[in-house]
Design an enzyme around this catalytic site. Structure first.
Site, PDB file in Angstrom:
ATOM      1  N   GLU A 143       8.715  46.378  -2.823  1.00 21.10           N
ATOM      2  CA  GLU A 143       9.384  44.938  -2.768  1.00 21.10           C
ATOM      3  C   GLU A 143       8.796  44.322  -1.270  1.00 21.10           C
ATOM      4  O   GLU A 143       8.129  44.826  -0.559  1.00 21.10           O
ATOM      5  CB  GLU A 143      10.881  45.766  -1.703  1.00 21.10           C
ATOM      6  CG  GLU A 143      12.040  44.436  -1.923  1.00 21.10           C
ATOM      7  CD  GLU A 143      12.568  44.480  -1.146  1.00 21.10           C
ATOM      8  OE1 GLU A 143      14.570  43.860  -0.918  1.00 21.10           O
ATOM      9  OE2 GLU A 143      13.007  45.879  -1.037  1.00 21.10           O
ATOM     10  N   ASP A 178      14.039  41.450  -5.136  1.00 24.43           N
ATOM     11  CA  ASP A 178      14.674  41.023  -4.138  1.00 24.43           C
ATOM     12  C   ASP A 178      14.955  39.622  -4.311  1.00 24.43           C
ATOM     13  O   ASP A 178      13.669  38.569  -4.016  1.00 24.43           O
ATOM     14  CB  ASP A 178      15.164  41.361  -3.221  1.00 24.43           C
ATOM     15  CG  ASP A 178      15.980  40.764  -2.450  1.00 24.43           C
ATOM     16  OD1 ASP A 178      16.189  39.768  -1.945  1.00 24.43           O
ATOM     17  OD2 ASP A 178      16.529  42.073  -1.506  1.00 24.43           O
ATOM     18  N   GLN A 206      17.820  41.911  -6.632  1.00 26.69           N
ATOM     19  CA  GLN A 206      18.775  42.535  -5.383  1.00 26.69           C
ATOM     20  C   GLN A 206      19.276  41.553  -5.013  1.00 26.69           C
ATOM     21  O   GLN A 206      18.530  40.301  -4.723  1.00 26.69           O
ATOM     22  CB  GLN A 206      17.968  43.097  -4.146  1.00 26.69           C
ATOM     23  CG  GLN A 206      18.316  44.707  -4.127  1.00 26.69           C
ATOM     24  CD  GLN A 206      17.735  45.193  -3.052  1.00 26.69           C
ATOM     25  OE1 GLN A 206      16.459  45.125  -2.419  1.00 26.69           O
ATOM     26  NE2 GLN A 206      18.072  46.690  -2.445  1.00 26.69           N
ATOM     27  N   GLU A 246      22.667  43.586  -1.903  1.00 22.05           N
ATOM     28  CA  GLU A 246      22.368  43.668  -0.873  1.00 22.05           C
ATOM     29  C   GLU A 246      22.546  42.661   0.394  1.00 22.05           C
ATOM     30  O   GLU A 246      21.502  42.024   0.588  1.00 22.05           O
ATOM     31  CB  GLU A 246      20.990  44.165  -0.693  1.00 22.05           C
ATOM     32  CG  GLU A 246      20.671  44.289   0.952  1.00 22.05           C
ATOM     33  CD  GLU A 246      18.944  45.200   0.860  1.00 22.05           C
ATOM     34  OE1 GLU A 246      18.371  45.756   1.127  1.00 22.05           O
ATOM     35  OE2 GLU A 246      17.771  44.102   0.068  1.00 22.05           O
TER      36      GLU A 246
END
Length: 270
Positions: A143, A178, A206, A246
């Site tokens: 990530e 993300d 995310q 998240e």
């Protein structure tokens, strides 16, 4: 509509960790993710999942000494044995929890070492780890994380993450995209979703509001539009992953604070 997973490290902070599974199920979530499961026996977590009809969709491999500020071991020369032990432990938990993917944090860049050395270590470790994951039928994820929330983190950009995946050359290594981190570092989020989702190299998404990391109906990103883009691209390319929620509830650790902030999700559900 995308499939949303509750991040239990951030949501329902007023509850003890194991009680968050019940709360997520009551709010209609079918999947959950979190940072680390290792403070609890895998069987105890598995029982909570089963009792609530939840799927474990993601958690992190051991990151080193988290309390001391470490944020992963994958790029750190000299920590290879500890890295391998952590991957083995994570894959054991993944098997017990029937979790299809594990996030492997890159780590913070130590002073005095070149990026080239760190990248070589990173690729070497990930190639080994992805081979281990392949044996179990699971995916490992890397990530990119923004440099404001995590200064010094080795991996920050989507193009770098995809270049690493290509260099490793293992199909069981993918990118955890993300959108919160992506917006802070790069922007142009919708076009990056269109660019990278069809590659087959994105294993998980995310979300959080930018810049405060609260609910996705706050801040500078218009998530209803992005969810439409995700649906459109997914329908075209067959992507069937999860979107992890998240974010930190804006109401904080108050009773029903997370639930009261789920208006954005209830609106999507109609």
């Amino acid at each position: 509509m995308p499939r949303f997973a509750a991040n239990l490290s951030m949501l329902y902070p007023e509850l003890a960790f194991l009680d968050r599974f019940d709360a997520a199920a009551k709010d209609g979530f079918e999947g959950v993710e979190y940072l680390f499961p290792y403070d609890f026996p895998a069987a105890e977590i598995a029982a909570r999942l089963q009792a609530n009809g939840l799927q474990q969709v993601l958690f992190n491999a051991p990151p080193g000494h988290w309390e001391a500020g470490e944020r992963g071991l994958a790029c750190l020369p000299g920590r290879e044995n500890e890295f391998r032990e952590g991957i083995a432990r994570a894959l054991d938990y993944a098997a017990a929890l029937d979790c299809p993917r594990v996030h492997v944090m890159a780590g913070l860049m130590p002073s005095g070492l070149s990026r080239e050395m760190l990248e070589a270590t990173y690729i070497h470790n990930l190639r080994w780890a992805a081979g281990e994951a392949r044996k179990t039928g699971r995916d490992l994820l890397i990530e990119p994380i923004n440099t404001r929330d995590m200064p010094g983190f080795f991996l920050n950009r989507q193009d770098h993450a995809h270049a690493i995946v290509a260099a490793v050359g293992e199909p069981h290594l993918k990118v955890q995209m993300d959108l919160y981190h992506c917006q802070i570092v790069e922007g142009d989020v919708a076009m990056k979703v269109r660019e990278y989702l069809p590659t087959g190299r994105v294993g998980h998404l995310q979300i959080a509001g930018v810049p405060t990391r609260n609910e996705p109906d706050m801040g500078e990103l218009y998530h209803p539009y992005l969810f439409g883009v995700i649906d459109e691209v997914s329908a075209a390319c067959g992507w069937d992953g999860w979107v992890g929620c998240e974010y930190r509830p804006a109401r904080g650790a108050v009773v029903n604070g997370t639930t009261d902030g789920l208006g954005w999700l209830r609106a999507l559900r109609g």
